[in-house]
Scaffold this active site. Sequence first.
Site, mmCIF file in Angstrom:
data_model
loop_
_atom_site.group_PDB
_atom_site.id
_atom_site.type_symbol
_atom_site.label_atom_id
_atom_site.label_comp_id
_atom_site.label_asym_id
_atom_site.label_seq_id
_atom_site.Cartn_x
_atom_site.Cartn_y
_atom_site.Cartn_z
ATOM 1 N N ILE A 41 -12.149 -0.132 -11.527
ATOM 2 C CA ILE A 41 -13.186 -0.414 -10.531
ATOM 3 C C ILE A 41 -13.659 0.919 -9.965
ATOM 4 O O ILE A 41 -12.945 1.577 -9.216
ATOM 5 C CB ILE A 41 -12.632 -1.301 -9.383
ATOM 6 C CG1 ILE A 41 -11.814 -2.467 -9.934
ATOM 7 C CG2 ILE A 41 -13.771 -1.767 -8.482
ATOM 8 C CD1 ILE A 41 -12.565 -3.510 -10.705
ATOM 9 N N GLU B 55 0.858 -1.184 0.000
ATOM 10 C CA GLU B 55 0.000 0.000 0.000
ATOM 11 C C GLU B 55 0.899 1.240 0.000
ATOM 12 O O GLU B 55 1.779 1.367 0.845
ATOM 13 C CB GLU B 55 -0.928 -0.029 1.232
ATOM 14 C CG GLU B 55 -1.664 1.262 1.536
ATOM 15 C CD GLU B 55 -2.479 1.795 0.366
ATOM 16 O OE1 GLU B 55 -3.282 1.040 -0.208
ATOM 17 O OE2 GLU B 55 -2.292 2.993 0.017
ATOM 18 N N HIS C 242 -24.934 -1.226 -3.079
ATOM 19 C CA HIS C 242 -25.778 -1.177 -4.279
ATOM 20 C C HIS C 242 -26.393 -2.537 -4.610
ATOM 21 O O HIS C 242 -25.709 -3.555 -4.561
ATOM 22 C CB HIS C 242 -24.949 -0.760 -5.501
ATOM 23 C CG HIS C 242 -24.502 0.655 -5.493
ATOM 24 N ND1 HIS C 242 -25.368 1.711 -5.614
ATOM 25 C CD2 HIS C 242 -23.268 1.203 -5.386
ATOM 26 C CE1 HIS C 242 -24.689 2.850 -5.590
ATOM 27 N NE2 HIS C 242 -23.418 2.574 -5.436
ATOM 28 N N VAL D 235 4.928 1.540 -5.232
ATOM 29 C CA VAL D 235 5.606 0.834 -6.328
ATOM 30 C C VAL D 235 6.035 1.852 -7.380
ATOM 31 O O VAL D 235 5.208 2.582 -7.922
ATOM 32 C CB VAL D 235 4.686 -0.241 -6.949
ATOM 33 C CG1 VAL D 235 5.349 -0.878 -8.154
ATOM 34 C CG2 VAL D 235 4.319 -1.290 -5.904
#
Lengths: 473, 412
Positions: free
Chosen positions: A342, A39, A57, A180
């Site tokens: 996403i 992360e 949803h 990264v």
Amino acid sequence: MSTNEHGRTFDVVVIGGGIVGAAMARELGATSLDVAILEARGDVGDGTSKANTAILHTGFDAKPGTLESRLVARGYDLLGAYAEQVGIPVERTGAILVAWTLEELAALPSLKEKAEQNGYDRCQIIDADAVYAEVPDLGEGVLGGLTVPGESIICTWTTNLALATEAVDRGVTLLTSHRVEGLERYGRRTRLMTDQGPVTATWVINAAGLGADWIDEMFGHHRFTVTPRRGELFVFDKQSRPKVPKIVLPVPSSKGKGVLVSPTIYGNVMLGPTAEDLHDRTATGTSEDGFAFLLEKGGRLMPTLLDEEVTASYAGLRAATEHGDYVIELDAEQQYLLLGGIRSTGLTAGMAIAEHATGLLADAGVDVTPRPESSLPEPPLMPHIGEAGARPYQDDELIAADPAYGEIVCFCERVTRGEVRDAFCSSIPPTDLDGLRRRTRIMNGRCQGFFCGANVQALLDSAGTSTETEAAR
Amino acid sequence: MIEHVRVAIIGGGPSGLTAAAALAGRVGGEVRVFEREAEAGGIPRHSDHPGYGIRDLKRFISGPDYARRLVRSAVDAGAVVETGTMVTGWSGPRRFEITSRRGRREIEADAVVLATGARERPRPARRIPGDRPDGVLTTGQLQNLVHLHHRGVGSRAVVVGAELVSWSAVLTLREAGCEPVLMTTEHPKSESYAAFRLAGRLALRVPVATRTRLVSIAGRGRVESVTLEDIDTGRRRVVACDTVVTTGDWIPDNELARAAGLRMDRATRGPEVDMSLATSQEGIFAIGNLVHPVDTADVAALDGRHVVEAVLRSLTGDGTPATGPRLQIDAPLRWISPQRLDLGHAPSRGKLLLWSDELVRFPVVVAEQGGREIGRVRPPWPCAPGRVFRVPFRLLAKADPAAGDVTVRLAR
């Protein structure tokens, strides 16, 4: 986990500790694979996942036939059940999609059909009187509505934390503050260059959200570009919550889903989001234009809402791409799996995405057989920070057992010293004030620190051990 | 189990403690103050500069000293001060729930005095856009950090507002070693211009940008700058700073008042009260900065003495909720307190309290009822934004309790 001169080596490295990455790591944590989350930020869920509209949803309005439609519907069930199991706050409020123009009214039947194509058959078209009966404070001019009884509100922070906590409890290594910056392939492995040194993996899963296209390029792909779409929101004082008993959705147009009014799981009311495509992936500031737009919209949707105080305003960035669907693709050659594009539905779909992706890994020959149930730890029991259930300050037995749960530190949100202490003792302790806010609600309230800010700072500095009286000395 | 007290006072700041001291021993039962902070005393506890106690104690002392004296007076009079105890909601007309280290309990009182005070609107409530860095504080948080927790707050501050409290913020910043580089006000003059001369000397003259509004805040991690706009010309400029203090712009801590279903005043955002400080519900009273956001601590405290008569009447079954004619105001007046007339009672200190959005050096205040002028006064002081404008109650001497609402306005 093993260490050599090339850094640590894992079977699978998941890049990104948002909802999708955490769900993925949790899923793989149940196998015998040695898994790590990389992360970039100091905490999980500190990117896109922390700032969304926090709606569970049904997927009624997804594009039928898409992967997104399928995974949102599946995720709705998976996350709903998981929430009950681990104590993620959910309120089954339901939603009404409200038509304000004849054109919007005419669109309702097709929206109902679309919902049915998505496998959701509980929508009903209702007239204006019925809309006002459900939400009397709506502004004038409602022509009709479509009910979506299953739409619910959920705590996005607890969802992300629960998934990441269970991953860590299952043995996944969480490497925060690991950004990264590059990678190299050698043999059947990938060496990820991070700002904290190299991390090596046999398989890499890209759940990097706003940075997913950059990582994808490092693997030599040019499949998509993330365009950060900024959404600004207002959170109104808890005193306004009775005005908004359920989610009030606009009829979607070509410009997107539009501005909604929704109750929040913490007992507030949310107005937003705006939708503005940007280039800067760090532009999470709010803007004058955004505020003006929201106030104008809010004034028409619910004029009396604007009489209430604003408790918070924030902006989130959705990882929009040029594709109309999630971009989930496995590259067997490079042992690389992309979970890209996403968008905000990822909160609901996260667990289903992980399930789907694990299937793709199995197809590619990765051994994802779960370990025996008995070797897995119990799922975590998350602190309940929703307004609907009983909170520690309301729990007499809990306070009798531990008086720290009777010491309210944050008056507006009624957060106790016991909860702050617990956050610092958890599997993923907070590293800063925002992290503590997401775990406890502390300082998220109407006074924004006027009364408690200094005490909270003392608690943060002492990792939850300061007492008010000590602090006051 | 439900505990019973004769009088419950919610809030242990100057007004609540003063009410407790004045009521204890006179009501035939326990007077108990509920304070959610670890120590009672309210905001003066962290206002570590002199200027407290002038009107009520006839002294000139520091905030913390003042707070300690008020606590002692209440306790000496026989009141019980329960700290670390928060009232979290109502379970009956004069029954409420509390949470403390000792658990969750219910309290039933024969009379309830709400003294929950006021707070400054923080940045989100002021709808200031931009980034969300650390270093944006209200005066309350600033003073808490510096005076109670002895912490630094940055090196260059922009203070938003030029009210009395803004100058208090300047003093605190100086003490913390943070340079106040600029104050901003949307008004054409520093609101507290009389105090400006005094405090300005003490504070070694901070430049004040008048007719200036804060447009946005920038900074990643820590505040880096603010953008300011000249309201008249529209010109904008960026000022580098690492700290922003939003001062003034008060709102009562009105949650319990609203949750009780009291009739609220749209302008003050506190409960509506009459001259005796009764609210719209029998046996519930509201005092201090909850009803006039915000006046000095000593004036708030004197409400605590003024409410005694009405509380005693109510305890003997002679209490009536506020139902008299309502007082209305016209711009540039923003609010008036109290808001209702009741038969035969004058307000605390014989003064109506008003808040003005404009500076008027020689104000003439007019009262009208039924389209007819019923009173006119020329106070020998100006009305200025950022502090309470006090008007003698004789303005309303001729008001007829049966003739409908009264409008109070400034003569043009």
